[in-house]
Motif scaffolding. Sequence first.
Motif, PDB file in Angstrom:
ATOM      1  N   GLN A   1       5.848   1.609 -11.494  1.00 26.54           N
ATOM      2  CA  GLN A   1       5.835   2.797 -12.355  1.00 26.54           C
ATOM      3  C   GLN A   1       6.659   3.948 -11.776  1.00 26.54           C
ATOM      4  OE1 GLN A   1       1.736   3.797 -12.951  1.00 26.54           O
ATOM      5  NE2 GLN A   1       1.235   1.757 -13.699  1.00 26.54           N
ATOM      6  N   ALA A   2       7.022   3.850 -10.521  1.00 25.57           N
ATOM      7  CA  ALA A   2       7.806   4.906  -9.881  1.00 25.57           C
ATOM      8  C   ALA A   2       9.291   4.793 -10.216  1.00 25.57           C
ATOM      9  CB  ALA A   2       7.596   4.863  -8.367  1.00 25.57           C
ATOM     10  N   PHE A   3       9.679   3.754 -10.955  1.00 21.03           N
ATOM     11  CA  PHE A   3      11.081   3.507 -11.295  1.00 21.03           C
ATOM     12  C   PHE A   3      11.175   3.163 -12.783  1.00 21.03           C
ATOM     13  CE2 PHE A   3      10.090   1.955  -7.038  1.00 21.03           C
ATOM     14  CZ  PHE A   3      10.988   2.653  -6.258  1.00 21.03           C
ATOM     15  N   SER A   4      12.354   3.341 -13.356  1.00 19.01           N
ATOM     16  CA  SER A   4      12.569   2.822 -14.707  1.00 19.01           C
ATOM     17  C   SER A   4      12.607   1.297 -14.599  1.00 19.01           C
ATOM     18  CB  SER A   4      13.886   3.338 -15.288  1.00 19.01           C
ATOM     19  OG  SER A   4      14.985   2.755 -14.602  1.00 19.01           O
TER      20      SER A   4
ATOM     21  N   TYR B   1       7.562   7.322  -5.872  1.00 13.66           N
ATOM     22  CA  TYR B   1       7.369   6.313  -4.829  1.00 13.66           C
ATOM     23  C   TYR B   1       7.070   6.957  -3.477  1.00 13.66           C
ATOM     24  CZ  TYR B   1       8.229   2.432  -1.688  1.00 13.66           C
ATOM     25  OH  TYR B   1       8.093   1.481  -0.717  1.00 13.66           O
ATOM     26  N   ASN B   2       7.759   8.030  -3.149  1.00 19.73           N
ATOM     27  CA  ASN B   2       7.589   8.671  -1.846  1.00 19.73           C
ATOM     28  C   ASN B   2       6.196   9.240  -1.636  1.00 19.73           C
ATOM     29  OD1 ASN B   2      10.206   8.075  -1.241  1.00 19.73           O
ATOM     30  ND2 ASN B   2      10.990  10.113  -1.634  1.00 19.73           N
ATOM     31  N   PHE B   3       5.440   9.428  -2.706  1.00 19.38           N
ATOM     32  CA  PHE B   3       4.130  10.052  -2.581  1.00 19.38           C
ATOM     33  C   PHE B   3       2.986   9.147  -3.017  1.00 19.38           C
ATOM     34  CE2 PHE B   3       7.095  13.655  -2.937  1.00 19.38           C
ATOM     35  CZ  PHE B   3       6.823  14.251  -1.723  1.00 19.38           C
ATOM     36  N   LEU B   4       3.229   7.859  -3.152  1.00 19.11           N
ATOM     37  CA  LEU B   4       2.143   6.935  -3.454  1.00 19.11           C
ATOM     38  C   LEU B   4       1.288   6.735  -2.208  1.00 19.11           C
ATOM     39  CD1 LEU B   4       3.996   4.175  -5.527  1.00 19.11           C
ATOM     40  CD2 LEU B   4       2.449   5.948  -6.394  1.00 19.11           C
ATOM     41  N   ARG B   5      -0.021   6.608  -2.420  1.00 19.48           N
ATOM     42  CA  ARG B   5      -0.932   6.308  -1.313  1.00 19.48           C
ATOM     43  C   ARG B   5      -0.845   4.820  -0.988  1.00 19.48           C
ATOM     44  NH1 ARG B   5      -4.397   8.676  -4.911  1.00 19.48           N
ATOM     45  NH2 ARG B   5      -5.341   6.637  -5.184  1.00 19.48           N
ATOM     46  N   GLY B   6      -1.332   4.447   0.176  1.00 20.20           N
ATOM     47  CA  GLY B   6      -1.308   3.056   0.600  1.00 20.20           C
ATOM     48  C   GLY B   6      -2.066   2.110  -0.308  1.00 20.20           C
TER      49      GLY B   6
ATOM     50  N   ALA C   1      17.912   5.399  -6.953  1.00 11.82           N
ATOM     51  CA  ALA C   1      16.937   4.425  -7.439  1.00 11.82           C
ATOM     52  C   ALA C   1      15.947   5.070  -8.402  1.00 11.82           C
ATOM     53  CB  ALA C   1      16.183   3.815  -6.260  1.00 11.82           C
ATOM     54  N   PHE C   2      15.791   6.376  -8.314  1.00 11.49           N
ATOM     55  CA  PHE C   2      14.770   7.058  -9.097  1.00 11.49           C
ATOM     56  C   PHE C   2      15.342   7.637 -10.378  1.00 11.49           C
ATOM     57  CE2 PHE C   2      13.670   7.350  -4.611  1.00 11.49           C
ATOM     58  CZ  PHE C   2      12.464   6.684  -4.622  1.00 11.49           C
ATOM     59  N   GLU C   3      14.517   7.652 -11.397  1.00 12.89           N
ATOM     60  CA  GLU C   3      14.878   8.308 -12.650  1.00 12.89           C
ATOM     61  C   GLU C   3      14.578   9.795 -12.516  1.00 12.89           C
ATOM     62  OE1 GLU C   3      16.217   7.168 -15.563  1.00 12.89           O
ATOM     63  OE2 GLU C   3      16.528   5.307 -14.479  1.00 12.89           O
ATOM     64  N   PRO C   4      15.368  10.636 -13.145  1.00 11.33           N
ATOM     65  CA  PRO C   4      15.031  12.054 -13.128  1.00 11.33           C
ATOM     66  C   PRO C   4      13.677  12.270 -13.811  1.00 11.33           C
ATOM     67  CG  PRO C   4      17.212  11.687 -14.082  1.00 11.33           C
ATOM     68  CD  PRO C   4      16.584  10.352 -13.884  1.00 11.33           C
TER      69      PRO C   4
END
Length: 113
Positions: A76-79, A63-68, A18-21
């Motif tokens: 913005q965590a993905f294309s 995404y894995n490190f976004l705060r609540g 799901a994530f872009e490099p």
Amino acid sequence: EIQQLGAALVEVARERGAFEPSSAAYLLHLESAAIKASLTDLAKATTDAFAALGDAYTGEKSYNFLRGDEQPHVSQAFSLSKFERLREIKRLYDPTNVFHLNLNVQPANPRGA
């Protein structure tokens, strides 16, 4: 926490993930043991710490490190194409958004709506 990026992470992310490099060589995640600090104070301290990195900070979101409190940054965590794909998957498997008590990906609108 510093994580090295690249290698197999890049290849898998392009094709199946799901994530872009990332264009960065490393991911920096800040953690705090400040039990009595407010989320607002922690968010400001985090923003200030990243700003101090200057040009070394790319501004990319993981995404894995976004705060609540960072729901507005989820997309913005993905294309764009992968985010829309996630929204479509959510429409298929969770159209009423039952699983929403997280940093949520909203389901795509039903076709024809």
